[in-house]
Design an enzyme around this catalytic site. Structure first.
Site, PDB file in Angstrom:
ATOM      1  CE  LYS A  25      -3.715  -0.329   2.654  1.00 46.72           C
ATOM      2  NZ  LYS A  25      -4.373  -0.433   3.981  1.00 46.72           N
ATOM      3  NE  ARG A  96      -5.051   3.729   4.037  1.00 48.42           N
ATOM      4  CZ  ARG A  96      -5.134   4.012   2.738  1.00 48.42           C
ATOM      5  NH1 ARG A  96      -4.534   5.087   2.260  1.00 48.42           N
ATOM      6  NH2 ARG A  96      -5.789   3.220   1.930  1.00 48.42           N
ATOM      7  N   GLY A 105      -6.523  -9.873   8.138  1.00 44.21           N
ATOM      8  CA  GLY A 105      -6.111 -10.372   9.446  1.00 44.21           C
ATOM      9  C   GLY A 105      -5.131  -9.420  10.079  1.00 44.21           C
ATOM     10  CG  MET A 107      -4.391  -2.840  13.627  1.00 39.50           C
ATOM     11  SD  MET A 107      -3.525  -1.349  14.016  1.00 39.50           S
ATOM     12  CE  MET A 107      -4.041  -0.335  12.674  1.00 39.50           C
ATOM     13  NE  ARG A 342      -6.334  -4.409  -3.166  1.00 43.19           N
ATOM     14  CZ  ARG A 342      -6.807  -4.533  -1.944  1.00 43.19           C
ATOM     15  NH1 ARG A 342      -6.005  -4.730  -0.926  1.00 43.19           N
ATOM     16  NH2 ARG A 342      -8.096  -4.470  -1.729  1.00 43.19           N
ATOM     17  CG  HIS A 459      -8.965 -47.538 -10.820  1.00 47.80           C
ATOM     18  ND1 HIS A 459     -10.324 -47.379 -11.009  1.00 47.80           N
ATOM     19  CD2 HIS A 459      -8.471 -48.048 -11.975  1.00 47.80           C
ATOM     20  CE1 HIS A 459     -10.631 -47.792 -12.234  1.00 47.80           C
ATOM     21  NE2 HIS A 459      -9.526 -48.207 -12.836  1.00 47.80           N
ATOM     22  NE  ARG A 565      -3.228 -44.613 -20.439  1.00 46.14           N
ATOM     23  CZ  ARG A 565      -3.231 -43.467 -19.759  1.00 46.14           C
ATOM     24  NH1 ARG A 565      -2.518 -43.347 -18.661  1.00 46.14           N
ATOM     25  NH2 ARG A 565      -3.968 -42.470 -20.159  1.00 46.14           N
ATOM     26  NE  ARG A 621       1.947 -48.297 -21.844  1.00 45.46           N
ATOM     27  CZ  ARG A 621       1.680 -47.747 -20.669  1.00 45.46           C
ATOM     28  NH1 ARG A 621       2.567 -46.979 -20.078  1.00 45.46           N
ATOM     29  NH2 ARG A 621       0.528 -47.962 -20.084  1.00 45.46           N
ATOM     30  CD  GLU A 792       7.642 -48.047 -18.169  1.00 42.96           C
ATOM     31  OE1 GLU A 792       6.762 -47.475 -17.510  1.00 42.96           O
ATOM     32  OE2 GLU A 792       7.403 -48.787 -19.129  1.00 42.96           O
ATOM     33  CB  SER A 811       8.154 -42.186 -24.124  1.00 40.76           C
ATOM     34  OG  SER A 811       7.006 -41.721 -23.517  1.00 40.76           O
ATOM     35  N   GLY A 813       8.472 -42.704 -18.534  1.00 38.53           N
ATOM     36  CA  GLY A 813       7.271 -43.033 -17.761  1.00 38.53           C
ATOM     37  C   GLY A 813       7.604 -42.731 -16.316  1.00 38.53           C
ATOM     38  CB  THR A 814       7.838 -39.542 -14.518  1.00 36.45           C
ATOM     39  OG1 THR A 814       6.613 -39.034 -15.022  1.00 36.45           O
ATOM     40  CG2 THR A 814       8.993 -38.985 -15.309  1.00 36.45           C
ATOM     41  CG  ASN A 815       2.911 -42.136 -13.251  1.00 34.32           C
ATOM     42  OD1 ASN A 815       3.343 -40.999 -13.085  1.00 34.32           O
ATOM     43  ND2 ASN A 815       1.729 -42.394 -13.729  1.00 34.32           N
ATOM     44  CG  ASP A 816       5.862 -48.098 -13.923  1.00 37.23           C
ATOM     45  OD1 ASP A 816       5.499 -48.562 -12.830  1.00 37.23           O
ATOM     46  OD2 ASP A 816       5.289 -48.327 -14.994  1.00 37.23           O
ATOM     47  CB  CYS A 879       4.097 -40.291 -21.624  1.00 42.77           C
ATOM     48  SG  CYS A 879       4.734 -41.888 -21.130  1.00 42.77           S
ATOM     49  CE1 TYR A 899       6.440 -37.183 -25.572  1.00 40.60           C
ATOM     50  CE2 TYR A 899       8.432 -37.159 -26.917  1.00 40.60           C
ATOM     51  CZ  TYR A 899       7.481 -37.858 -26.169  1.00 40.60           C
ATOM     52  OH  TYR A 899       7.599 -39.207 -26.019  1.00 40.60           O
TER      53      TYR A 899
HETATM   54  P1  ADP Z   1      -7.866  -1.680   3.880  1.00 42.01           P
HETATM   55  O1  ADP Z   1      -6.506  -2.232   3.657  1.00 42.01           O
HETATM   56  O2  ADP Z   1      -8.685  -2.512   4.803  1.00 42.01           O
HETATM   57  O3  ADP Z   1      -8.541  -1.327   2.604  1.00 42.01           O
HETATM   58  P2  ADP Z   1      -7.306   1.097   4.167  1.00 42.01           P
HETATM   59  O4  ADP Z   1      -6.126   1.572   4.893  1.00 42.01           O
HETATM   60  O5  ADP Z   1      -7.225   1.140   2.700  1.00 42.01           O
HETATM   61  O6  ADP Z   1      -7.655  -0.328   4.704  1.00 42.01           O
HETATM   62  O7  ADP Z   1      -8.520   1.990   4.661  1.00 42.01           O
HETATM   63  C1  ADP Z   1      -9.821   1.600   4.985  1.00 42.01           C
HETATM   64  C2  ADP Z   1     -10.802   2.580   4.366  1.00 42.01           C
HETATM   65  O8  ADP Z   1     -10.535   3.908   4.799  1.00 42.01           O
HETATM   66  C3  ADP Z   1     -10.710   2.604   2.862  1.00 42.01           C
HETATM   67  O9  ADP Z   1     -11.985   2.745   2.332  1.00 42.01           O
HETATM   68  C4  ADP Z   1      -9.882   3.824   2.593  1.00 42.01           C
HETATM   69  O10 ADP Z   1     -10.176   4.367   1.342  1.00 42.01           O
HETATM   70  C5  ADP Z   1     -10.309   4.764   3.715  1.00 42.01           C
HETATM   71  N1  ADP Z   1      -9.238   5.696   4.019  1.00 42.01           N
HETATM   72  C6  ADP Z   1      -7.985   5.392   4.398  1.00 42.01           C
HETATM   73  N2  ADP Z   1      -7.249   6.510   4.560  1.00 42.01           N
HETATM   74  C7  ADP Z   1      -8.077   7.548   4.286  1.00 42.01           C
HETATM   75  C8  ADP Z   1      -7.898   8.966   4.267  1.00 42.01           C
HETATM   76  N3  ADP Z   1      -6.740   9.509   4.556  1.00 42.01           N
HETATM   77  N4  ADP Z   1      -8.951   9.718   3.934  1.00 42.01           N
HETATM   78  C9  ADP Z   1     -10.124   9.154   3.634  1.00 42.01           C
HETATM   79  N5  ADP Z   1     -10.367   7.827   3.635  1.00 42.01           N
HETATM   80  C10 ADP Z   1      -9.348   7.033   3.960  1.00 42.01           C
HETATM   81 MG    MG Z   2      -7.864  -0.315   1.274  1.00 42.40          MG
HETATM   82 MG    MG Z   3       4.734 -47.545 -16.826  1.00 42.16          MG
END
Ligand code: ADP
Ligand code: MG
Ligand code: MG
Length: 924
Positions: A25, A96, A105, A107, A342, A459, A565, A621, A792, A811, A813-816, A879, A899
């Site tokens: 970001k 952020r 997951g 913050m 992104r 199988h 086969r 074969r 093989e 050819s 035969g990488t299984n065998d 193969c 191939y």
């Molecule tokens: P996430 O990674 O969960 O998207 P962000 O850091 O992008 O978290 O922010 C969460 C929300 O807050 C997003 O919708 C983002 O556009 C908004 N946001 C973040 N910074 C600002 C800011 N400086 N002004 C206005 N909105 C913001």
């Molecule tokens: Mg965001």
């Molecule tokens: Mg074989």
């Protein structure tokens, strides 16, 4: 004196390419700023600061960090003309997190940091909008309380709902300034009660607490679990950065808004702006689902000038990044800001379409177009999948053994599957504990296969993959009762005729029919794969046994059959009795009679394959499996014999009874009825059946082997029973001659399995030469064919120099070969110790799925080198199932193979993987 560490970078100075240091970001915020997009001013505190902080014994920020932050805040004040903590013109910021990899997951973001009782009043005065002021304030207290101070959300929600109720407000927007004021006051109290301290009012202190909270979240349980789950190593992402960004407000009234956009439609790839927005709202409202956002197309009507600027932003993002972008924006009183961008995540169809279109638009090169698509993801486009809008809970989960989804009625044996599926045309799912070769006709009739036992290489799995049918294997939660035609799963059950659905791409099983969507081999996919063929060095052939397989392989772009086969051709229901005849024959004449029946059938098989594939090569074969595989089971035969013997006794008893009846006076009608019965239960017929079964049992016992897979199979069989191989060779060459006579350009290749010495090849070659001369004399046609060998067994690798004197192609035969290199059998390994070996990292991967490059691969490289030393133009390929796996394909490219050959449905994946391999190896 050394330079003090630079912990903090303004958006104007950070290196947009350095995601490891600045997080994804942060790096993009810097880059966007530097290319002139309207990003609110801000700065990034580096991931290095995060790691240094986490190393500090008392979790204080490393020396220098806060000094540099204060410098940057002063710079922000200059840029914005506002003051951090200044009641007249307060500067507010967002805090952020963001690491090198996108990681849910981590913050949450804190918005509106810098508000307190004083700055709030300043903000209200500056905007003349108390409602806006209190709305921002209550959001800040809640987010900061939750994220930085660990106050549970429920405590805030409770207060919020109470006020909303008192105010009779249906929606958040219905709340008045006074309501929001009350909410913020209550929130402050919640924080104080929960933390035992008043809510921090000094903005700089707020900022420091927030920065530490973001850093701490890197080691929080959620984030650590996520990294473990998705194997995110420190090389990929180490520590999180903190982005501090001047607030802009989408909640400043009806000329303000916030939204998210994709530069192209991520569902279809269509070149159109795609996304959603909300008028008068702040950041996370769009995703929080409190109000329903509007599609971006509406913006053209509601805010035409903003829509125009957004279109411009989209253009700039794509021309700069050369990639579809997923971005966040905010409109504050008619000014558009970009807050994040992104690379967009898309499904396979959209990836393929955008790849082709971006090349046509001159945005990216063909190489880039190929490289941005993951080969494996193409499977999504080649198999039916469940309609994503259908919501249903799976009842069981097994292994995703063969991709694709299918719905149909459950049937519990292959014969019923054939009856209902083929004869009555119903969609059936074959449900078995596990499957055996004799179930094959059930596979043909079924839409999908479900087994309660066995692994990804059972199988069922191997055959289903070969046919391109979905398969869920080893769904242990299901217990199959074949006799009652029923399966128990969890608390419920399903019977024959009940609808079920399975998804072989993830292993889920559902009760009921879920709608599926057909695969789409789109024009764009064809184009992309043509480019792949131009870039690739490896040819991609297919493993195909039937004309249907071959047609599919051609459709998917295979340039030949690398493995057909012939044992599958022997297993067909109507042929098995002839094959058995051939095996149990007591005299050469009897055997020849059976072979004479098989010859035209095989000739027809081969001719069809040649026709479909012309002018490409078809590699056939010769028979490989141990011959007793075609015979009935020994114990079953013993039981049948016992029953027949009882029956024989009964029929003899009846003869005795008949004699007795002749002496007695019996009414005419009774005698007639009895005679009829005797006629049916003819003792001679029973005796004959017993004799046949005894012969069969004797054969089965004679052919019994302790280790059949290391026993009498492959070329060894072809040498002990030359008639069998001769019949096959004749069928191939005669079929070839027929095609040549019909004006077709065909290229049969005869491949000998299990070879370990040149002498074996010489022997089979002598049959070929003899029959070739005969066929040529008889038909007057020259068949252009090649003669080659499977590699093989280990000795074949070691003797590659010598084998290449006779073989025109190799050819692998990488299984065998894998079994031979490890000296353990696949079935035993996978069912017994291999999972443990993988878990405890004794072996990194399952070598039957991922080619063992270090062991088996090394042997292959030697064999290639030695083979070419004898015959420089020897055609070399693989193969085994590995031939369809991208990592193994990359190895094959590097090892100089010509191939790869894989199952038909894998061909597109292999074509793209071959291109990736060539591009990667060209780069180094
Ligand atoms: P996430 O990674 O969960 O998207 P962000 O850091 O992008 O978290 O922010 C969460 C929300 O807050 C997003 O919708 C983002 O556009 C908004 N946001 C973040 N910074 C600002 C800011 N400086 N002004 C206005 N909105 C913001
Ligand atoms: Mg965001
Ligand atoms: Mg074989």
């Amino acid at each position: 004196m050394t330079e003090p560490t630079k912990w903090v970078f303004a958006f104007e100075e950070g290196d947009g390419k350095n995601k490891k240091l600045l997080g994804g970001k942060g790096a993009n915020l810097c880059e966007m700023t530097q290319i002139g997009l309207n990003v609110p001013p801000g700065f990034v505190i580096t991931t290095e600061a995060c790691l240094a902080y986490l190393d500090m014994p008392d979790r204080t920020l490393p020396p220098g960090v806060m000094d540099q932050v204060r410098d940057q805040m002063a710079a922000l004040e200059r840029k914005t003309g506002k003051g951090f903590g200044d009641p007249d013109k307060p500067l507010l910021v967002s805090v952020r997190s963001g690491s090198a990899m996108s990681m849910p997951g981590m913050m949450d973001t804190i918005l509106n940091l810098g508000l307190n009782a004083d700055t709030l009043q300043g903000e209200i005065k500056a905007t003349g909008d108390p409602r806006f002021g209190y709305d921002s304030y209550r959001r800040f207290i809640q987010l900061f309380g939750k994220v930085a101070l660990g106050v549970p959300d429920e405590l805030f929600d409770r207060e919020f709902e109470e006020v909303k109720e008192h105010a009779h407000a249906k929606q958040d927007v219905d709340l008045s300034a006074n309501d929001l004021k009350e909410i913020s006051e209550r929130f402050l109290k919640v924080v104080e009660e929960h933390t035992g301290k008043p809510f921090p009012s000094d903005p700089m202190q707020q900022l420091e607490i927030a920065v530490k909270a973001v850093f701490n979240s890197w080691m929080g349980k959620r984030a650590v679990d996520y990294r473990n789950q998705f194997h995110i190593t420190p090389e990929m992402a180490n520590g999180t950065a903190v982005n501090v960004c001047t607030m802009v407000f989408g909640n400043r009234g009806d000329d303000s808004a916030t939204g998210v956009g994709f530069t192209r439609n991520p569902g279809t790839g269509e070149n159109e702006l795609y996304g959603e927005y909300l008028i008068n709202a702040q950041g996370e409202d769009v995703v929080a689902g409190i109000r329903t956002p509007k599609p971006l197309a509406r913006l053209t009507v509601e805010m035409p000038e903003m829509a125009r600027q957004l279109a411009e932003l989209r253009e700039k993002l794509e021309t700069h990044y050369h990639e579809v972008q997923d971005f966040e924006f905010t409109i504050e009183r008619g000014v558009l800001y970009c807050l994040q961008t992104r690379n967009g995540k898309m499904n396979a169809a959209a990836m393929v379409r955008t790849s082709v279109e971006m090349v046509n638009e001159g945005l990216i090169s063909k190489e880039q177009a190929l490289q941005r698509v993951d080969p494996i993801s193409l499977e999504q486009m080649l198999f039916p999948r469940l309609d994503p809008s259908a919501k249903s809970e799976p009842v069981a989960e097994g292994l995703p053994a063969s991709p694709g989804a299918a719905a149909g009625i459950a049937v519990f044996d292959a014969d019923r599957a054939e009856q209902l599926g083929k004869d009555l045309g119903q969609d059936v799912i074959l449900v078995r504990e596990e499957t055996k070769p004799e179930d094959i006709h059930g596979f043909f009739a079924a839409k999908g296969i479900l087994t309660s036992r066995g692994g990804k290489t059972s199988h069922a799995a191997v055959v289903a993959r070969g046919m391109g049918k979905p398969c869920v294997a080893g769904a242990e939660g299901i217990s199959v009762d074949v006799t009652r035609r029923e399966a128990m799963v969890g608390g419920t059950s399903f019977k024959e005729g009940d609808l079920i659905t399975l998804d072989g791409s993830n292993g889920y099983v559902y009760i009921g029919a879920i709608p599926t969507m057909d695969p789409e081999f789109t024009a764009e996919l064809s184009t992309l794969l043509e480019w792949a063929d131009e870039a690739a060095r490896l040819e991609v052939l297919a493993n195909a046994d039937t004309p249907d397989d071959a047609r599919l392989a051609r459709k998917y772009g295979a340039t030949g059959i690398g493995l057909a086969r012939t044992e599958r051709m022997f297993n067909a229901v109507e042929r098995l009795p002839i094959v058995i005849e051939m095996i149990v024959a007591e005299t050469p004449e009897q055997r020849q009679a059976a072979l004479d029946e098989l010859l035209p059938l095989q000739r027809k098989d081969f001719r069809e394959l040649f026709e479909v594939m012309a002018p490409h090569p078809v590699t056939i074969r010769l028979l490989d499996p141990p011959i007793h595989e075609f015979l009935p089971d020994e114990h079953q035969l013993e039981r049948d014999l016992a029953d027949l013997k009882v029956l024989a006794q009964s029929t003899r008893g009846m003869t005795a009874l008949a004699g007795t009846m002749g002496l007695l006076h019996t009414p005419e009608n009774e005698r007639i009825a009895f005679d009829d019965l005797r006629h049916v239960m003819d003792p001679m017929m029973v005796e004959e059946a017993i004799a046949k079964k005894e012969t069969m049992l004797r054969k089965v016992r004679a052919l019994h082997e302790t280790n059949p897979m290391l026993g009498h199979r492959g070329v060894r069989l072809g040498i002990s029973f030359p008639e069998i191989y001769k019949m096959q060779i004749r069928a191939i060459l005669e079929a070839g001659a027929e095609c040549v006579a019909a004006g077709m350009d065909v290229h049969p290749q005869i491949k000998v399995p299990q070879v370990c010495t040149k002498q074996e090849l010489l022997r089979v070659k002598s049959y070929v030469d003899e029959i070739h001369a005969e066929v040529e004399a008889a038909t007057g046609r020259k068949v252009p064919f090649k003669f080659g060998t499977m590699i093989e067994v280990v000795r074949a690798c070691m003797r590659a120099e010598s084998l290449a004197e006779e073989a025109e192609f190799f050819s692998f035969g990488t299984n065998d070969l894998t079994q031979a290199v490890f000296s353990f059998s696949r079935e035993d390994a996978e069912n017994k110790f291999l999972p443990l070996y993988n878990r405890s990292h004794i072996l990194q991967d399952n070598p039957f799925e991922v080619l063992d490059v270090k062991g088996a691969g090394k042997l292959m490289k030697l064999a290639v080198e030695w083979g070419r030393s004898t015959r420089p133009d020897i055609h070399v390929g693989i193969c085994g199932e590995h031939g369809g796996h991208p990592a193994s394909i990359s190895f094959c490219d590097e090892a100089g193979l010509d191939y790869v050959s894989c199952s038909g449905p894998r061909v597109p994946v292999a074509r793209l993987a071959a291109a990736h391999a060539a591009l990667a190896h060209k780069a180094v």
